[in-house]
Design an enzyme around this catalytic site. Structure first.
Site, PDB file in Angstrom:
ATOM      1  N   LYS A  78      -9.178  36.664  13.040  1.00  0.00           N
ATOM      2  CA  LYS A  78      -9.250  35.514  12.548  1.00  0.00           C
ATOM      3  C   LYS A  78      -8.499  34.505  13.410  1.00  0.00           C
ATOM      4  CE  LYS A  78      -5.715  36.371   9.081  1.00  0.00           C
ATOM      5  NZ  LYS A  78      -5.421  36.620   7.645  1.00  0.00           N
ATOM      6  N   ARG A 105      -4.667  34.383  -4.657  1.00  0.00           N
ATOM      7  CA  ARG A 105      -5.242  33.418  -3.520  1.00  0.00           C
ATOM      8  C   ARG A 105      -6.737  33.551  -3.646  1.00  0.00           C
ATOM      9  NH1 ARG A 105      -3.236  34.607   2.524  1.00  0.00           N
ATOM     10  NH2 ARG A 105      -4.715  36.254   2.399  1.00  0.00           N
ATOM     11  N   TYR A 156      15.945  13.908  24.296  1.00  0.00           N
ATOM     12  CA  TYR A 156      16.139  13.044  23.303  1.00  0.00           C
ATOM     13  C   TYR A 156      16.931  13.265  22.393  1.00  0.00           C
ATOM     14  CZ  TYR A 156      10.903  11.802  24.280  1.00  0.00           C
ATOM     15  OH  TYR A 156       9.934  11.355  24.943  1.00  0.00           O
ATOM     16  N   MET A 163       7.429  16.838  23.590  1.00  0.00           N
ATOM     17  CA  MET A 163       5.877  17.384  23.369  1.00  0.00           C
ATOM     18  C   MET A 163       5.475  18.180  24.709  1.00  0.00           C
ATOM     19  SD  MET A 163       2.817  15.035  22.968  1.00  0.00           S
ATOM     20  CE  MET A 163       3.407  13.872  21.645  1.00  0.00           C
TER      21      MET A 163
HETATM   22  C1  LIG Z   1      -5.083  38.028   7.539  1.00  0.00           C
HETATM   23  C2  LIG Z   1      -5.218  39.004   6.811  1.00  0.00           C
HETATM   24  C3  LIG Z   1      -5.164  40.308   6.875  1.00  0.00           C
HETATM   25  C4  LIG Z   1      -4.571  40.749   8.364  1.00  0.00           C
HETATM   26  O1  LIG Z   1      -3.286  40.532   8.292  1.00  0.00           O
HETATM   27  P1  LIG Z   1      -1.873  40.894   9.137  1.00  0.00           P
HETATM   28  O2  LIG Z   1      -0.879  40.996   8.369  1.00  0.00           O
HETATM   29  O3  LIG Z   1      -2.103  40.117  10.382  1.00  0.00           O
HETATM   30  O4  LIG Z   1      -2.168  42.555   9.494  1.00  0.00           O
HETATM   31  C5  LIG Z   1      -5.958  41.405   6.079  1.00  0.00           C
HETATM   32  N1  LIG Z   1      -6.665  41.036   5.214  1.00  0.00           N
HETATM   33  C6  LIG Z   1      -6.860  39.832   4.770  1.00  0.00           C
HETATM   34  C7  LIG Z   1      -7.153  39.596   3.629  1.00  0.00           C
HETATM   35  C8  LIG Z   1      -5.896  38.895   5.499  1.00  0.00           C
HETATM   36  O5  LIG Z   1      -6.032  37.360   5.034  1.00  0.00           O
END
Ligand SMILES: *Cc1c(COP(=O)(O)O)cnc(C)c1O
Length: 384
Positions: free
Chosen positions: A51, A153, A277, A325
């Site tokens: 992702k 979640r 800064y 930045m």
């Molecule tokens: C992001 C995610 C993973 C992968 O998690 P890592 O800690 O990066 O290995 C696996 N399952 C779900 C549901 C996630 O949201």
């Protein structure tokens, strides 16, 4: 009726052709990390989570590398990300792509089916929507089922899980590939919640209809908790990209990312002159300051002000003053002859994404996914 068009806005239409900073991504290391994780399991079934543009490293090369290494199933968060993954496989054997955020909009069902992308069904309504869609198409289409065992979640909550156990025919007509859940504390091996979630998940999966390919729980960290967390497949993300699975054992993953730049300018300052800064960094004696074209807009977080480290050649030097930045300043007093054009290393096997994250008060995930689009990106390794 008015229509509007949305399009992605790349930072530069033709890419960063003149960038002074290079992000090198070792695709062989990603492949080796995936194999290492797969080989740790007794069943040898590992998927991969890519992702957020492959954890910031570029979803196309990352996806192709993993598929070439033998990975058949890739997870992303959004449906658009899944479509982007598949576009990397035109004319090639495509992997299965699963969308973690799921079928939140039932009208996406046709898009899933058209592309052959698998949704995760996160509540009873989504199960019903997918079942109806399968019914209308007279085809059992594949999907995954997410049971919430402690993240609060996504996934079926306790009540909905109870309903599904009592009424398993709600899944009739769906080609259920995996039942999955996600761990809250996998990076803390002695956390009591690990065992609780694992046992709860084992209990629930035993009472639900068995999915065609079984159950899946462990992301990167939980893959290191022991084989009773592996179920029928693991689902790692960050460890593929070199992130540490936990802080209690040495990181067995190969580093993937190197961030290097070149000094733009060097100057000598003397007290009471200050750097940057807020005049936040004062000097005690004659000091040589070098400036580098990396800033918080490139994901070098402002929280790293006065704490990050850099290397000029083999010499370790401190980042001093506030991160701006577009620029940072380093103290090169101990590097005689340091001059514009000299190579500076900010992230590599010695100063890892986790080291940088610790100094910024964050996690390696955030360092990776913040890596900027102004860097020149160089992919190395067989798959490049
Ligand atoms: C992001 C995610 C993973 C992968 O998690 P890592 O800690 O990066 O290995 C696996 N399952 C779900 C549901 C996630 O949201």
């Amino acid at each position: 009726m008015s229509t509007s068009t949305f399009r992605a806005a790349p930072m530069y239409p033709s890419g960063p052709l003149h960038a002074p900073t290079t992000l090198t991504i070792d695709l062989d290391a990603i492949a080796a990390n995936w194999r290492l994780l797969r080989d740790r399991t007794a069943h040898g079934v590992a998927t991969a989570v890519i992702k957020a543009d492959g954890y910031g490293l570029g979803v196309e090369p990352v996806a192709r590398t993993l598929v070439d290494a033998g990975c058949e199933t890739l997870f992303v968060a959004h449906l658009d990300e899944a479509i982007a993954v598949l576009s990397a496989f035109v004319g090639r054997v495509a992997p299965r792509v699963v969308v973690l955020n799921g079928l939140h909009d039932p009208s996406d069902a046709a898009v899933y089916a058209e592309h052959g992308i698998m949704p995760i069904l996160n509540d009873l309504g989504q199960i019903e929507a997918w079942r109806r869609f399968c019914g209308a198409r007279e085809t059992r289409l594949p999907a995954l089922l997410h049971i919430d065992t402690g993240m609060s979640r996504l996934g079926l909550d306790r009540t909905e899980t109870g309903t599904l156990i009592a009424e398993p025919n709600r899944l009739d007509g769906v080609d259920l590939r995996f039942v999955m859940s996600h761990m809250a504390c996998g990076d803390t091996p002695d956390h009591p919640m690990n065992r609780e979630q694992r046992d709860r998940f084992a209990d629930i999966t035993a009472r639900l209809p068995r999915a065609a390919e079984g159950a899946m729980l462990a992301a990167s960290s939980a893959s290191f908790l022991g084989s009773d967390y592996h179920f029928d497949a693991i689902r790692p993300g960050v460890a593929l990209f070199g992130g540490r699975p936990n802080t209690v054992a040495p990181n067995p993953m190969r580093p993937v990312v190197t961030l290097e730049s070149r000094i733009l300018q060097v100057r000598r300052i003397d007290p009471p002159e200050t750097v940057g800064y807020g005049a936040a960094h004062g000097v005690e004696g004659t000091t040589m300051i070098a400036t580098i074209a990396v800033g918080y807009a490139d994901g070098f977080l402002r929280a790293l002000s006065n704490s990050a480290r850099a290397r000029v050649g083999e010499t370790d030097v401190p980042v001093v003053g506030r991160i701006s930045m577009d620029l940072i300043t380093i103290d090169v007093t101990n590097v005689p002859g340091a001059k514009a054009g000299d190579l500076v290393t900010l992230i590599d096997a010695r100063e890892t994404i986790d080291d940088v994250a610790d100094k910024a008060g964050t996690i390696g995930y955030e360092i990776l996914t913040s890596l900027g689009s102004r860097y020149a990106r160089r992919y190395v390794g067989a798959a490049a």
